[in-house]
Scaffold this motif. Structure first.
Motif, PDB file in Angstrom:
ATOM      1  N   THR A  64       0.856  -1.194   0.000  1.00  0.00           N
ATOM      2  CA  THR A  64       0.000   0.000   0.000  1.00  0.00           C
ATOM      3  C   THR A  64       0.891   1.243   0.000  1.00  0.00           C
ATOM      4  O   THR A  64       1.630   1.473   0.965  1.00  0.00           O
ATOM      5  CB  THR A  64      -0.914   0.034   1.239  1.00  0.00           C
ATOM      6  OG1 THR A  64      -1.613  -1.207   1.350  1.00  0.00           O
ATOM      7  CG2 THR A  64      -1.899   1.187   1.155  1.00  0.00           C
ATOM      8  N   PRO A  65       0.859   2.063  -1.058  1.00  0.00           N
ATOM      9  CA  PRO A  65       1.680   3.276  -1.102  1.00  0.00           C
ATOM     10  C   PRO A  65       1.334   4.228   0.039  1.00  0.00           C
ATOM     11  O   PRO A  65       0.220   4.168   0.587  1.00  0.00           O
ATOM     12  CB  PRO A  65       1.318   3.901  -2.466  1.00  0.00           C
ATOM     13  CG  PRO A  65       0.825   2.753  -3.284  1.00  0.00           C
ATOM     14  CD  PRO A  65       0.098   1.869  -2.310  1.00  0.00           C
ATOM     15  N   PRO A  66       2.267   5.095   0.430  1.00  0.00           N
ATOM     16  CA  PRO A  66       2.008   6.042   1.527  1.00  0.00           C
ATOM     17  C   PRO A  66       0.763   6.885   1.281  1.00  0.00           C
ATOM     18  O   PRO A  66       0.521   7.345   0.160  1.00  0.00           O
ATOM     19  CB  PRO A  66       3.265   6.924   1.532  1.00  0.00           C
ATOM     20  CG  PRO A  66       4.325   6.072   0.932  1.00  0.00           C
ATOM     21  CD  PRO A  66       3.637   5.238  -0.103  1.00  0.00           C
ATOM     22  N   ASN A  67      -0.028   7.079   2.320  1.00  0.00           N
ATOM     23  CA  ASN A  67      -1.240   7.901   2.295  1.00  0.00           C
ATOM     24  C   ASN A  67      -2.348   7.333   1.405  1.00  0.00           C
ATOM     25  O   ASN A  67      -3.291   8.048   1.082  1.00  0.00           O
ATOM     26  CB  ASN A  67      -0.921   9.334   1.859  1.00  0.00           C
ATOM     27  CG  ASN A  67       0.096   9.995   2.761  1.00  0.00           C
ATOM     28  OD1 ASN A  67      -0.053   9.980   3.982  1.00  0.00           O
ATOM     29  ND2 ASN A  67       1.139  10.561   2.177  1.00  0.00           N
ATOM     30  N   GLU A  68      -2.219   6.085   1.012  1.00  0.00           N
ATOM     31  CA  GLU A  68      -3.246   5.439   0.201  1.00  0.00           C
ATOM     32  C   GLU A  68      -3.927   4.333   1.011  1.00  0.00           C
ATOM     33  O   GLU A  68      -3.415   3.899   2.045  1.00  0.00           O
ATOM     34  CB  GLU A  68      -2.621   4.850  -1.064  1.00  0.00           C
ATOM     35  CG  GLU A  68      -2.114   5.902  -2.054  1.00  0.00           C
ATOM     36  CD  GLU A  68      -3.259   6.653  -2.710  1.00  0.00           C
ATOM     37  OE1 GLU A  68      -4.068   6.032  -3.437  1.00  0.00           O
ATOM     38  OE2 GLU A  68      -3.360   7.875  -2.482  1.00  0.00           O
ATOM     39  N   THR A  69      -5.081   3.918   0.556  1.00  0.00           N
ATOM     40  CA  THR A  69      -5.803   2.833   1.235  1.00  0.00           C
ATOM     41  C   THR A  69      -5.889   1.572   0.373  1.00  0.00           C
ATOM     42  O   THR A  69      -6.099   0.478   0.894  1.00  0.00           O
ATOM     43  CB  THR A  69      -7.227   3.288   1.593  1.00  0.00           C
ATOM     44  OG1 THR A  69      -7.899   3.736   0.406  1.00  0.00           O
ATOM     45  CG2 THR A  69      -7.200   4.433   2.606  1.00  0.00           C
ATOM     46  N   LYS A  70      -5.712   1.719  -0.913  1.00  0.00           N
ATOM     47  CA  LYS A  70      -5.741   0.562  -1.815  1.00  0.00           C
ATOM     48  C   LYS A  70      -4.334   0.008  -1.979  1.00  0.00           C
ATOM     49  O   LYS A  70      -3.356   0.757  -2.004  1.00  0.00           O
ATOM     50  CB  LYS A  70      -6.323   0.954  -3.170  1.00  0.00           C
ATOM     51  CG  LYS A  70      -7.788   1.338  -3.101  1.00  0.00           C
ATOM     52  CD  LYS A  70      -8.335   1.674  -4.481  1.00  0.00           C
ATOM     53  CE  LYS A  70      -9.816   2.036  -4.412  1.00  0.00           C
ATOM     54  NZ  LYS A  70     -10.363   2.384  -5.752  1.00  0.00           N
ATOM     55  N   SER A  71      -4.244  -1.285  -2.106  1.00  0.00           N
ATOM     56  CA  SER A  71      -2.937  -1.933  -2.215  1.00  0.00           C
ATOM     57  C   SER A  71      -2.742  -2.596  -3.577  1.00  0.00           C
ATOM     58  O   SER A  71      -3.691  -2.801  -4.338  1.00  0.00           O
ATOM     59  CB  SER A  71      -2.770  -2.966  -1.094  1.00  0.00           C
ATOM     60  OG  SER A  71      -3.767  -3.967  -1.203  1.00  0.00           O
ATOM     61  N   ILE A  72      -1.474  -2.906  -3.844  1.00  0.00           N
ATOM     62  CA  ILE A  72      -1.100  -3.650  -5.053  1.00  0.00           C
ATOM     63  C   ILE A  72      -0.584  -5.010  -4.580  1.00  0.00           C
ATOM     64  O   ILE A  72       0.313  -5.079  -3.734  1.00  0.00           O
ATOM     65  CB  ILE A  72       0.021  -2.921  -5.826  1.00  0.00           C
ATOM     66  CG1 ILE A  72      -0.395  -1.483  -6.147  1.00  0.00           C
ATOM     67  CG2 ILE A  72       0.381  -3.666  -7.100  1.00  0.00           C
ATOM     68  CD1 ILE A  72       0.759  -0.604  -6.627  1.00  0.00           C
ATOM     69  N   THR A  73      -1.145  -6.056  -5.088  1.00  0.00           N
ATOM     70  CA  THR A  73      -0.734  -7.403  -4.678  1.00  0.00           C
ATOM     71  C   THR A  73       0.299  -7.951  -5.646  1.00  0.00           C
ATOM     72  O   THR A  73       0.078  -7.960  -6.865  1.00  0.00           O
ATOM     73  CB  THR A  73      -1.940  -8.351  -4.616  1.00  0.00           C
ATOM     74  OG1 THR A  73      -2.900  -7.832  -3.678  1.00  0.00           O
ATOM     75  CG2 THR A  73      -1.523  -9.752  -4.170  1.00  0.00           C
ATOM     76  N   ILE A  74       1.440  -8.374  -5.092  1.00  0.00           N
ATOM     77  CA  ILE A  74       2.503  -8.958  -5.915  1.00  0.00           C
ATOM     78  C   ILE A  74       2.920 -10.296  -5.309  1.00  0.00           C
ATOM     79  O   ILE A  74       2.754 -10.529  -4.112  1.00  0.00           O
ATOM     80  CB  ILE A  74       3.728  -8.019  -6.027  1.00  0.00           C
ATOM     81  CG1 ILE A  74       4.242  -7.612  -4.636  1.00  0.00           C
ATOM     82  CG2 ILE A  74       3.371  -6.775  -6.834  1.00  0.00           C
ATOM     83  CD1 ILE A  74       5.477  -6.722  -4.659  1.00  0.00           C
ATOM     84  N   GLN A  75       3.456 -11.179  -6.144  1.00  0.00           N
ATOM     85  CA  GLN A  75       3.867 -12.505  -5.663  1.00  0.00           C
ATOM     86  C   GLN A  75       5.170 -12.415  -4.871  1.00  0.00           C
ATOM     87  O   GLN A  75       6.032 -11.588  -5.165  1.00  0.00           O
ATOM     88  CB  GLN A  75       4.083 -13.462  -6.845  1.00  0.00           C
ATOM     89  CG  GLN A  75       2.788 -14.024  -7.403  1.00  0.00           C
ATOM     90  CD  GLN A  75       3.056 -15.172  -8.366  1.00  0.00           C
ATOM     91  OE1 GLN A  75       4.042 -15.164  -9.103  1.00  0.00           O
ATOM     92  NE2 GLN A  75       2.173 -16.163  -8.362  1.00  0.00           N
ATOM     93  N   TRP A  76       5.246 -13.278  -3.857  1.00  0.00           N
ATOM     94  CA  TRP A  76       6.478 -13.389  -3.058  1.00  0.00           C
ATOM     95  C   TRP A  76       7.404 -14.378  -3.784  1.00  0.00           C
ATOM     96  O   TRP A  76       7.054 -15.544  -3.955  1.00  0.00           O
ATOM     97  CB  TRP A  76       6.136 -13.899  -1.661  1.00  0.00           C
ATOM     98  CG  TRP A  76       7.332 -14.111  -0.774  1.00  0.00           C
ATOM     99  CD1 TRP A  76       7.953 -15.303  -0.545  1.00  0.00           C
ATOM    100  CD2 TRP A  76       8.035 -13.128  -0.027  1.00  0.00           C
ATOM    101  NE1 TRP A  76       9.005 -15.134   0.306  1.00  0.00           N
ATOM    102  CE2 TRP A  76       9.080 -13.785   0.645  1.00  0.00           C
ATOM    103  CE3 TRP A  76       7.896 -11.763   0.157  1.00  0.00           C
ATOM    104  CZ2 TRP A  76       9.979 -13.150   1.484  1.00  0.00           C
ATOM    105  CZ3 TRP A  76       8.779 -11.122   1.000  1.00  0.00           C
ATOM    106  CH2 TRP A  76       9.817 -11.805   1.648  1.00  0.00           C
ATOM    107  N   PRO A  77       8.588 -13.910  -4.201  1.00  0.00           N
ATOM    108  CA  PRO A  77       9.441 -14.784  -5.009  1.00  0.00           C
ATOM    109  C   PRO A  77      10.482 -15.577  -4.213  1.00  0.00           C
ATOM    110  O   PRO A  77      11.235 -16.362  -4.805  1.00  0.00           O
ATOM    111  CB  PRO A  77      10.143 -13.788  -5.934  1.00  0.00           C
ATOM    112  CG  PRO A  77      10.238 -12.531  -5.130  1.00  0.00           C
ATOM    113  CD  PRO A  77       9.069 -12.528  -4.210  1.00  0.00           C
ATOM    114  N   TRP A  78      10.528 -15.368  -2.896  1.00  0.00           N
ATOM    115  CA  TRP A  78      11.606 -15.941  -2.106  1.00  0.00           C
ATOM    116  C   TRP A  78      11.118 -17.104  -1.244  1.00  0.00           C
ATOM    117  O   TRP A  78       9.953 -17.498  -1.316  1.00  0.00           O
ATOM    118  CB  TRP A  78      12.270 -14.870  -1.231  1.00  0.00           C
ATOM    119  CG  TRP A  78      12.486 -13.568  -1.961  1.00  0.00           C
ATOM    120  CD1 TRP A  78      12.004 -12.354  -1.648  1.00  0.00           C
ATOM    121  CD2 TRP A  78      13.237 -13.392  -3.145  1.00  0.00           C
ATOM    122  NE1 TRP A  78      12.402 -11.403  -2.547  1.00  0.00           N
ATOM    123  CE2 TRP A  78      13.170 -12.019  -3.496  1.00  0.00           C
ATOM    124  CE3 TRP A  78      13.985 -14.245  -3.991  1.00  0.00           C
ATOM    125  CZ2 TRP A  78      13.793 -11.476  -4.618  1.00  0.00           C
ATOM    126  CZ3 TRP A  78      14.610 -13.713  -5.110  1.00  0.00           C
ATOM    127  CH2 TRP A  78      14.514 -12.350  -5.413  1.00  0.00           C
TER     128      TRP A  78
END
Length: 252
Positions: free
Chosen positions: A218-232
Motif C-alpha cells: 500500500t503506497p504512503p497515504n493510500e488505502t488501496k494496495s497492489i498485490t505482488i507474488q512473493w518470489p523468495w
C-alpha cells in the motif's frame, strides 16, 4: 478752680492718655502677635498648598509620566506589535514554508504535481542480479520492491508503504513492522521508478517458519494496495515478536 486743681486734672488726663496709649500699644502687640501667629500658620499652609500644588503638579507629571510611560508602554506595545509584525512575518515565512511544503507536495497546484496514487503505480520485487536476499544470511539481508509511475503525469511519493504478507489461501497475514529510518520524498516522472527495502529473516528450518505467497503493498497515504507474488523462500515466523527481523524501510 484753682491753679493747683487744674494742674492735678491735667496730670490725670495725661496719665489716662498714657494708660490708653499703653493699652492701645498692648492691644496692637497682641493683634500683631496673633497676626504673626496666623502668618506663621499661614506659611505652612502656604507650603502645604505649594506642596499640594507641587503634588498636583507632580501628580500631573506622575500621571503625565504614567501616561508617558503608558504611551511608552503603548509605544513599546507598538514596538511589541512591531515585534509581532516580524512574528507575523515569521508566520508568513512559516506559511511560505508550509507553502513550500505544499509547493513540494503540491507544487502540485502550480506544476500539477500531486502525490502518487495506487492507481498510477506499478509494484514488483527486484529479482535481477544480486537483488535476491541471501538465504544463509540469517536475517541480515534485504529484498527490494520497485515502484514505477505508470501514469502520464509526474507525482510525488515518500514515507513508509504498508506491507502485508499473506499465505497461499490468504488466511495467515503478517503486517510488517516499520523501521525508525528517516525519509523524504521524490518526484517520479512518467516511467520513473523508486524503491524501498524489506529486511528479511530467512530460514531453512522445517519448524517455526512462515511461507508468504503474496505481498500487499500500500503506497504512503493510500488505502488501496497492489498485490505482488512473493518470489523468495521461507521466513522465521516472528509475527508476534516485539522486534522482528523482518520489517519495512521507507521509500527512497
Amino acid at each position: 478752680m484753682s491753679a493747683q486743681t487744674t494742674a492735678r486734672t491735667a496730670r490725670r488726663r495725661r496719665t489716662l492718655r498714657l494708660a490708653a496709649a499703653a493699652l492701645t500699644a498692648a492691644a496692637g502687640l497682641t493683634l500683631t502677635a496673633c497676626s504673626g501667629s496666623d502668618a506663621a500658620g499661614a506659611k505652612p499652609a502656604g507650603r502645604t498648598d505649594s506642596g499640594a500644588a507641587a503634588a498636583e503638579t507632580g501628580g500631573a507629571n506622575s500621571s503625565g509620566g504614567a501616561q508617558g510611560s503608558g504611551a511608552q508602554a503603548g509605544g513599546s506595545g507598538t514596538q511589541a506589535d512591531a515585534g509581532a509584525k516580524p512574528g507575523a512575518k515569521s508566520g508568513a515565512a512559516g506559511k511560505q514554508s508550509a507553502g513550500g511544503g505544499q509547493a513540494a507536495g503540491g507544487s502540485g497546484a502550480s506544476g500539477g504535481i500531486e502525490r502518487c496514487h495506487t492507481s498510477g503505480l506499478k509494484a514488483a520485487f527486484a529479482t535481477g542480479g544480486d537483488a535476491a536476499p541471501d538465504p544463509d544470511a540469517e536475517g541480515a539481508t534485504t529484498t527490494s520492491v520497485v515502484l514505477t509511475n505508470k501514469g502520464g503525469r509526474a507525482c510525488k511519493i515518500g514515507g513508509f508503504p504498508g506491507v502485508d504478507l499473506k499465505s497461499e489461501n490468504g488466511g495467515e497475514r503478517w503486517a510488517l513492522a516499520r523501521s525508525s529510518k528517516k525519509y523524504g520524498s521524490i518526484t517520479l516522472q512518467p516511467g520513473d521508478s523508486t524503491d524501498f527495502t524489506i529486511n528479511v529473516a530467512m530460514t531453512k528450518e522445517e519448524e517455526g517458519f512462515y511461507q508468504p505467497a503474496y505481498a500487499d503493498v500500500t503506497p504512503p497515504n493510500e488505502t488501496k494496495s497492489i498485490t505482488i507474488q512473493w518470489p523468495w523462500g521461507t521466513l522465521v515466523d516472528q509475527r508476534s515478536a516485539t522486534h522482528p527481523g523482518t520489517f519495512v524501510n521507507p521509500i527512497g
